[in-house]
Scaffold this motif. Structure first.
Motif, short mmCIF file in Angstrom:
data_model
loop_
_atom_site.label_atom_id
_atom_site.label_comp_id
_atom_site.label_asym_id
_atom_site.label_seq_id
_atom_site.Cartn_x
_atom_site.Cartn_y
_atom_site.Cartn_z
N VAL A 1 0.83 -1.21 0.00
CA VAL A 1 0.00 0.00 0.00
C VAL A 1 0.87 1.26 0.00
N MET B 1 1.12 5.18 -0.18
CA MET B 1 0.15 6.27 0.03
C MET B 1 0.20 7.23 -1.15
N THR C 1 -4.11 8.60 0.73
CA THR C 1 -4.98 7.42 0.78
C THR C 1 -4.41 6.30 -0.08
N ILE C 2 -5.21 5.25 -0.27
CA ILE C 2 -4.77 4.11 -1.05
C ILE C 2 -4.81 4.43 -2.55
N ILE D 1 2.72 -0.73 4.20
CA ILE D 1 2.40 0.66 3.86
C ILE D 1 3.68 1.48 3.73
N THR E 1 5.11 5.49 2.92
CA THR E 1 4.70 6.89 2.84
C THR E 1 5.93 7.79 2.70
N ASP F 1 -3.63 10.36 7.38
CA ASP F 1 -3.42 8.99 6.92
C ASP F 1 -4.76 8.29 6.75
N THR G 1 -4.98 5.39 4.90
CA THR G 1 -4.62 4.08 4.37
C THR G 1 -4.99 2.99 5.36
N GLU G 2 -4.30 2.97 6.50
CA GLU G 2 -4.48 1.87 7.47
C GLU G 2 -5.91 1.78 7.99
#
Length: 200
Positions: free
Chosen positions: A92, A94, A98-99, A137, A139, A152, A154-155
């Motif tokens: 993933v 960033m 976001t994703i 992830i 970043t 964040d 993503t997670e």
């Protein structure tokens, strides 16, 4: 153990999220016999949802036309490999907090009512169960703590959507600050060390 490796970075072998995901798989492989299935969403993205997809999804299976069956074929294939896997490793990076949109498209294709989740008297029940997920992830800045943490997406999003589908056993590994001059030289080695110290 069957691992489904989701790759999404546009940077190929130079991708930190890809390197992190590969490190996770290497550590699992060192301790368990594994078979890895890769789905590279960067090179072969799934289609974004359209009205044709939604119509086909909600048409009873025995009433779908040949065109509808072809429309949902990528979704059916993605769900089949998801169900077959014991473990997910999702790379993933960033993008804009976001994703990548390719992961969102994958999620939209696998999140299907009556197939991977269902509604009942007690609310929603995820049907993708007995699986472990690892999020790799990466970043450019630091988002796990500090003033940028609220940026964040993503997670937290992935934890929610995977949990909705029934995958609640989730571990997160991060490589952060890859675009920060003062940190980028050793951020991956630190992230890899955390993976090597983890009990898989």
């Amino acid at each position: 153990m069957k691992i489904l490796h989701i790759i999404s970075s546009l940077r190929g072998q130079a991708s930190f999220s890809n390197k992190l995901g590969n490190s996770i798989i290497e550590q699992i492989r060192a301790k368990h016999p594994v078979k890895v299935k890769e789905r590279n969403l960067a090179s072969t993205p799934l289609p974004h949802l359209s009205d044709r997809h939604v119509t086909a999804f909600f048409t009873p299976a025995d009433e779908r036309t040949k065109d509808q069956l072809e429309t949902i074929r990528p979704s059916d294939e993605a769900i089949a490999e998801l169900m077959e896997a014991d473990t997910l490793v999702i790379d993933v990076p960033m993008y804009n907090f976001t994703i990548p949109s390719t992961i969102k498209a994958w999620i939209d294709q696998i999140a299907r009512a009556g197939v991977t989740f269902k509604y009942g008297e007690n609310g929603v029940k995820g049907l993708v169960t007995n699986k472990k997920a690892y999020l790799a992830i990466s970043t450019g800045g630091i988002y796990s703590e500090g003033f940028m943490k609220d940026f964040d997406h993503t997670e937290q999003y992935l934890r929610h959507v995977l949990g909705f589908l029934g995958i609640t056993d989730i571990e997160v590994f991060r490589v952060e600050g890859v675009n920060l001059a003062e940190a980028k030289d050793d951020v991956f080695s630190k992230a890899k060390q955390r993976i090597e110290d983890f009990t898989f």
